[in-house]
Design a protein around this motif. Structure first.
Motif, PDB file in Angstrom:
ATOM      1  N   GLN A 103     -34.677 -49.119 -16.947  1.00  0.00           N
ATOM      2  CA  GLN A 103     -36.100 -48.611 -17.211  1.00  0.00           C
ATOM      3  C   GLN A 103     -37.509 -49.703 -17.317  1.00  0.00           C
ATOM      4  N   LEU A 104     -37.370 -50.757 -17.023  1.00  0.00           N
ATOM      5  CA  LEU A 104     -38.532 -51.880 -16.478  1.00  0.00           C
ATOM      6  C   LEU A 104     -38.746 -51.619 -14.829  1.00  0.00           C
ATOM      7  N   THR A 105     -37.615 -51.026 -13.478  1.00  0.00           N
ATOM      8  CA  THR A 105     -38.480 -50.338 -12.024  1.00  0.00           C
ATOM      9  C   THR A 105     -39.010 -49.211 -12.768  1.00  0.00           C
ATOM     10  N   LEU A 106     -38.373 -48.357 -13.808  1.00  0.00           N
ATOM     11  CA  LEU A 106     -39.584 -47.141 -13.904  1.00  0.00           C
ATOM     12  C   LEU A 106     -40.422 -47.552 -14.023  1.00  0.00           C
ATOM     13  N   TYR A 107     -40.362 -47.956 -14.702  1.00  0.00           N
ATOM     14  CA  TYR A 107     -42.504 -48.568 -15.293  1.00  0.00           C
ATOM     15  C   TYR A 107     -43.276 -49.299 -13.731  1.00  0.00           C
ATOM     16  N   HIS A 108     -42.219 -49.849 -13.555  1.00  0.00           N
ATOM     17  CA  HIS A 108     -43.133 -50.733 -12.417  1.00  0.00           C
ATOM     18  C   HIS A 108     -43.506 -49.930 -11.155  1.00  0.00           C
ATOM     19  N   GLU A 109     -42.524 -48.686 -10.790  1.00  0.00           N
ATOM     20  CA  GLU A 109     -43.284 -48.577 -10.024  1.00  0.00           C
ATOM     21  C   GLU A 109     -44.366 -47.342  -9.842  1.00  0.00           C
ATOM     22  N   THR A 110     -44.442 -47.317 -11.196  1.00  0.00           N
ATOM     23  CA  THR A 110     -46.255 -46.214 -11.324  1.00  0.00           C
ATOM     24  C   THR A 110     -47.412 -47.420 -11.856  1.00  0.00           C
ATOM     25  N   GLY A 111     -46.699 -48.601 -12.170  1.00  0.00           N
ATOM     26  CA  GLY A 111     -47.575 -49.799 -12.300  1.00  0.00           C
ATOM     27  C   GLY A 111     -47.334 -50.006 -13.470  1.00  0.00           C
ATOM     28  N   PHE A 112     -47.363 -50.817 -14.254  1.00  0.00           N
ATOM     29  CA  PHE A 112     -46.659 -51.896 -15.144  1.00  0.00           C
ATOM     30  C   PHE A 112     -47.935 -52.212 -16.232  1.00  0.00           C
ATOM     31  N   THR A 113     -48.616 -51.784 -17.042  1.00  0.00           N
ATOM     32  CA  THR A 113     -49.999 -52.115 -17.694  1.00  0.00           C
ATOM     33  C   THR A 113     -48.999 -52.855 -19.349  1.00  0.00           C
ATOM     34  N   ALA A 114     -48.956 -53.932 -19.512  1.00  0.00           N
ATOM     35  CA  ALA A 114     -48.602 -54.700 -20.386  1.00  0.00           C
ATOM     36  C   ALA A 114     -49.832 -54.054 -21.938  1.00  0.00           C
ATOM     37  N   PHE A 122     -42.293 -47.620 -23.435  1.00  0.00           N
ATOM     38  CA  PHE A 122     -41.610 -47.895 -23.207  1.00  0.00           C
ATOM     39  C   PHE A 122     -40.766 -48.301 -23.681  1.00  0.00           C
ATOM     40  N   THR A 123     -40.678 -48.538 -25.425  1.00  0.00           N
ATOM     41  CA  THR A 123     -39.545 -49.134 -26.267  1.00  0.00           C
ATOM     42  C   THR A 123     -38.629 -47.483 -26.908  1.00  0.00           C
ATOM     43  N   LYS A 124     -40.000 -46.509 -26.837  1.00  0.00           N
ATOM     44  CA  LYS A 124     -39.159 -45.469 -27.710  1.00  0.00           C
ATOM     45  C   LYS A 124     -38.220 -44.323 -26.174  1.00  0.00           C
ATOM     46  N   GLU A 125     -38.432 -44.447 -24.780  1.00  0.00           N
ATOM     47  CA  GLU A 125     -37.662 -43.904 -24.155  1.00  0.00           C
ATOM     48  C   GLU A 125     -36.278 -44.738 -23.569  1.00  0.00           C
ATOM     49  N   LYS A 136     -36.143 -52.772 -29.372  1.00  0.00           N
ATOM     50  CA  LYS A 136     -36.877 -53.808 -28.907  1.00  0.00           C
ATOM     51  C   LYS A 136     -36.934 -54.345 -27.873  1.00  0.00           C
ATOM     52  N   LEU A 137     -38.506 -54.800 -28.123  1.00  0.00           N
ATOM     53  CA  LEU A 137     -38.638 -55.234 -26.770  1.00  0.00           C
ATOM     54  C   LEU A 137     -39.822 -56.597 -27.072  1.00  0.00           C
ATOM     55  N   THR A 138     -39.795 -57.341 -26.598  1.00  0.00           N
ATOM     56  CA  THR A 138     -40.642 -57.952 -26.193  1.00  0.00           C
ATOM     57  C   THR A 138     -41.389 -59.434 -24.816  1.00  0.00           C
ATOM     58  N   VAL A 139     -42.742 -58.996 -24.807  1.00  0.00           N
ATOM     59  CA  VAL A 139     -42.290 -59.701 -23.288  1.00  0.00           C
ATOM     60  C   VAL A 139     -44.153 -60.801 -23.814  1.00  0.00           C
ATOM     61  N   SER A 140     -43.779 -61.478 -22.902  1.00  0.00           N
ATOM     62  CA  SER A 140     -44.606 -63.266 -22.864  1.00  0.00           C
ATOM     63  C   SER A 140     -45.369 -63.832 -21.477  1.00  0.00           C
ATOM     64  N   PHE A 141     -46.731 -64.130 -21.173  1.00  0.00           N
ATOM     65  CA  PHE A 141     -47.090 -63.784 -20.127  1.00  0.00           C
ATOM     66  C   PHE A 141     -48.316 -64.742 -20.514  1.00  0.00           C
ATOM     67  N   PRO A 142     -49.041 -65.188 -19.320  1.00  0.00           N
ATOM     68  CA  PRO A 142     -50.372 -66.380 -19.638  1.00  0.00           C
ATOM     69  C   PRO A 142     -51.842 -65.430 -19.182  1.00  0.00           C
ATOM     70  N   TRP A 143     -51.800 -65.337 -20.091  1.00  0.00           N
ATOM     71  CA  TRP A 143     -53.578 -64.144 -20.002  1.00  0.00           C
ATOM     72  C   TRP A 143     -54.409 -65.120 -19.540  1.00  0.00           C
ATOM     73  N   PHE A 144     -55.049 -65.239 -18.330  1.00  0.00           N
ATOM     74  CA  PHE A 144     -55.954 -65.966 -17.833  1.00  0.00           C
ATOM     75  C   PHE A 144     -57.308 -65.641 -18.357  1.00  0.00           C
ATOM     76  N   PHE A 145     -58.951 -66.172 -18.521  1.00  0.00           N
ATOM     77  CA  PHE A 145     -60.071 -66.161 -18.632  1.00  0.00           C
ATOM     78  C   PHE A 145     -60.929 -66.875 -18.553  1.00  0.00           C
ATOM     79  N   GLU A 146     -62.263 -66.043 -18.121  1.00  0.00           N
ATOM     80  CA  GLU A 146     -62.738 -67.110 -17.421  1.00  0.00           C
ATOM     81  C   GLU A 146     -64.190 -67.738 -18.617  1.00  0.00           C
ATOM     82  N   ARG A 147     -64.405 -69.065 -18.042  1.00  0.00           N
ATOM     83  CA  ARG A 147     -65.003 -70.555 -19.094  1.00  0.00           C
ATOM     84  C   ARG A 147     -65.929 -71.622 -18.362  1.00  0.00           C
TER      85      ARG A 147
END
Length: 311
Positions: A103-114, A122-125, A136-147
């Motif tokens: 399932q993750l690979t399928l979404y990646h092929e079309t560009g996986f925006t979190a 994604f979770t229903k499918e 259930k899905l949990t995704v953790s990631f570093p989020w960058f922002f300009e300061r």
């Protein structure tokens, strides 16, 4: 002209001989089927296996994702760390682990925006793919922002640790929680009060988790920006990647003018989260890495606005 250096050449066994030297053996006779349709499928065994399982799945799955933001950079590539799971009834031995990554690979092929809309889909499918009533899905990631420095205006990149959890149930629908951990500066009110001059300060880590309302619209609000502002605007001062001397003067004076205990921090942040219309429930924690003590200072507050009868 320099002479080309030569080295004595050691005579080695060929690669196959080296593998044999270190324990490799010839393949043995193959008696089990290699066609999927003929292979035993233990995970799909149906018996009474004693207990229903709350969750079974995979964790610590790292994968590239795209993240949208109201702050610069508006679109960025990050690394998501995923956990996927579903419940299974006691009549099922196990789940099909490969279906999570398929399932993750399928979404990646079309560009996986979190974003939350995509993660809900994604979770229903995923539940459908697993032939289960929930997922259930949990995704953790570093989020960058300009300061930018407050006086110089020089820019650099800060980051915060973000996380989204989406649960889907055929009967109950969706449950979405979002989390953010941000670094801030706190200056000790007690130190400022009792000292003839100066005051000690420390780096604090404010962690916020909110349950999003069902009608939350990402087109109208960026939860990451809102949680970051809740943490930073209530701190003694913000953390900066680039500070020149005029910036440093402003930041240290601001910290001195806004002393904060960890208790102050969690209460002030909680007040901001309380006023956010899309935050149904929330938890705030703060951990200060004390600069003159061997210990850290901690505080937390949890609040459920659906049971609001105290304010």
């Amino acid at each position: 002209m320099d002479k080309i250096k030569t080295f004595p050449k050691k005579q080695l066994p060929n690669k196959a001989q080296r593998h044999k030297l270190f324990g490799s053996v010839e393949p043995g006779p193959k008696t089990k089927p290699s066609e999927k349709s003929k292979m035993a499928d233990l995970q799909n065994t149906r018996k009474d296996f004693l207990f229903d399982l709350d969750a079974v799945g995979i964790a610590n799955v790292k994968h590239p994702i795209s993240v949208k933001s109201n702050l610069i950079p508006a679109t960025q590539t990050s690394i998501g760390t995923f956990q996927f799971s579903s419940s299974i009834e006691k009549a099922s031995k196990g789940t099909n682990m490969s279906r999570f990554t398929e399932q993750l690979t399928l979404y990646h092929e079309t560009g996986f925006t979190a974003d939350i809309k995509t993660l809900k889909e994604f979770t229903k499918e995923l539940a459908d793919r697993l032939k289960q009533k929930d997922a259930k899905l949990t995704v953790s990631f570093p989020w960058f922002f300009e300061r930018r420095g407050p006086q110089s205006g020089l820019a650099g990149m800060n980051h915060a640790d973000a996380s989204i959890t989406v649960s889907y149930d055929q009967l109950k629908g969706y449950n979405v929680t979002a989390s953010l951990s941000a670094l801030i500066t706190t200056l000790c009110p007690c130190s400022k009060e009792i000292s003839e001059y100066s005051a000690h300060n420390q780096r604090g880590n404010v962690s916020m988790e909110i349950k999003l309302t069902d009608d939350f619209d990402e087109e109208k609000a960026d939860w990451k920006e809102s949680l970051l502002e809740a943490a930073e605007s209530n701190a003694s001062a913000r953390i900066h990647p680039v500070l020149k001397r005029p910036d440093e003067k402003m930041v240290t004076e601001q910290a001195y003018e806004n002393p904060r205990f960890v208790e102050d921090m969690v209460r002030l942040v909680a007040a901001d989260l309380y006023e956010m219309p899309f935050a149904e429930k929330f938890k705030v924690t703060c951990r200060n890495e004390e600069s003159i003590h061997m210990h850290d200072a901690i505080a937390s507050v949890t609040y459920d606005k659906t049971n609001d009868n105290t304010l």
